[in-house]
Design an enzyme around this catalytic site. Sequence first.
Site, PDB file in Angstrom:
ATOM      1  N   ASP A  84     -38.160  -0.484 -34.352  1.00 18.65           N
ATOM      2  CA  ASP A  84     -37.217   0.147 -35.541  1.00 18.65           C
ATOM      3  C   ASP A  84     -38.193   0.839 -36.701  1.00 18.65           C
ATOM      4  O   ASP A  84     -39.607   0.459 -36.689  1.00 18.65           O
ATOM      5  CB  ASP A  84     -36.196  -0.518 -36.206  1.00 18.65           C
ATOM      6  CG  ASP A  84     -36.788  -2.155 -36.492  1.00 18.65           C
ATOM      7  OD1 ASP A  84     -37.933  -2.341 -36.438  1.00 18.65           O
ATOM      8  OD2 ASP A  84     -35.700  -2.778 -36.494  1.00 18.65           O
ATOM      9  N   ASP A 125     -28.577 -12.150 -41.416  1.00 15.71           N
ATOM     10  CA  ASP A 125     -27.087 -11.922 -41.050  1.00 15.71           C
ATOM     11  C   ASP A 125     -26.844 -11.687 -39.647  1.00 15.71           C
ATOM     12  O   ASP A 125     -25.676 -11.324 -39.214  1.00 15.71           O
ATOM     13  CB  ASP A 125     -26.613 -10.484 -41.777  1.00 15.71           C
ATOM     14  CG  ASP A 125     -27.354  -9.430 -41.361  1.00 15.71           C
ATOM     15  OD1 ASP A 125     -28.321  -9.519 -40.592  1.00 15.71           O
ATOM     16  OD2 ASP A 125     -27.235  -8.255 -41.818  1.00 15.71           O
ATOM     17  N   HIS A 181     -28.494  -9.843 -37.515  1.00 13.05           N
ATOM     18  CA  HIS A 181     -29.046  -8.441 -36.885  1.00 13.05           C
ATOM     19  C   HIS A 181     -30.407  -8.682 -36.048  1.00 13.05           C
ATOM     20  O   HIS A 181     -31.318  -9.519 -36.278  1.00 13.05           O
ATOM     21  CB  HIS A 181     -29.265  -7.649 -37.989  1.00 13.05           C
ATOM     22  CG  HIS A 181     -30.502  -7.682 -38.752  1.00 13.05           C
ATOM     23  ND1 HIS A 181     -30.649  -7.438 -40.274  1.00 13.05           N
ATOM     24  CD2 HIS A 181     -31.786  -7.563 -38.650  1.00 13.05           C
ATOM     25  CE1 HIS A 181     -31.588  -7.697 -40.851  1.00 13.05           C
ATOM     26  NE2 HIS A 181     -32.323  -7.855 -39.837  1.00 13.05           N
ATOM     27  N   GLU A 189     -27.022  -3.964 -37.198  1.00 13.84           N
ATOM     28  CA  GLU A 189     -26.290  -4.804 -38.163  1.00 13.84           C
ATOM     29  C   GLU A 189     -24.869  -5.169 -37.393  1.00 13.84           C
ATOM     30  O   GLU A 189     -24.392  -4.831 -36.856  1.00 13.84           O
ATOM     31  CB  GLU A 189     -26.040  -4.007 -39.524  1.00 13.84           C
ATOM     32  CG  GLU A 189     -27.217  -3.603 -40.368  1.00 13.84           C
ATOM     33  CD  GLU A 189     -28.011  -4.759 -40.880  1.00 13.84           C
ATOM     34  OE1 GLU A 189     -27.742  -5.796 -40.701  1.00 13.84           O
ATOM     35  OE2 GLU A 189     -28.579  -4.465 -42.018  1.00 13.84           O
TER      36      GLU A 189
END
Length: 242
Positions: free
Chosen positions: A67, A136, A138, A143
Amino acid sequence: MEKIIKTTYEEVSKLAADIFIDVIRNKKDAVIGLATGSTPIGMYEELAKAYEKGVVSFKNVTSFNLDEYVGLDPKNETSYRYFMNEYLFNKVDININNTYVPIGKEEGIEEACKEYEELIAKHGPVDIQLLGVGEDGHIAFNEPGEYLHANTNVTVLAQETREVNSRFFNSVEEVPTKAITMGMGTILKAKRIVLIANGEKKRAVMERLFADDTVSTDFPISFLKLHPDATIICDRAAYPGK
Ligand code: F6R
């Protein structure tokens, strides 16, 4: 999904590096998938050390990063391209032209997603993909949400992710709001996946991951349960269980 628990972060880094070295020594023109963030820094140091000692050469290796932030120039010190050059590419003999990091340019971003996906398909499949995980859950920048994307896509970063990543910037406001990221399908196409995690901050994620066999879009890391050759390597602080 295999789980390996090591005592320390250093051991996690060493084992992950050894696995990658093994793949590259067995296939000189291996295609490797790479990640950024704090977690892989120790592993990249191990890879650089191994290269210096003549244990491994990256000469014919091709790499694809997961990414990149949208809106950051590759020369910007907080861009993932800069990070990769700094922590790994400048320290080994990889041909920089064979290192791919998505280009986070606002203009033509949808086209850039398509092109990145095509490029991976052309050079791939990725022999081994490195992953970290967000607090979280991801993976890359996929996400948690109602749905996930299969292919490389532009994502709006969760506020939690921006806050966690603000440690690399002067303030949370400076953290870009969007990123270009490999999709869940792009990642799962890799022949082998190694996810590394360390520290107490990752404990809730590791405990949820190992609790059962459920897979859910609100917990993207859980999709690794669908992969035939995924290994999670974490330290005791991230997972004190067995
Ligand atoms: C980075 C990436 C992210 C990180 C995750 C964990 O390329 O894809 O998913 O792996 O945010 O980051 P650290 O390692 O900083 O805790």
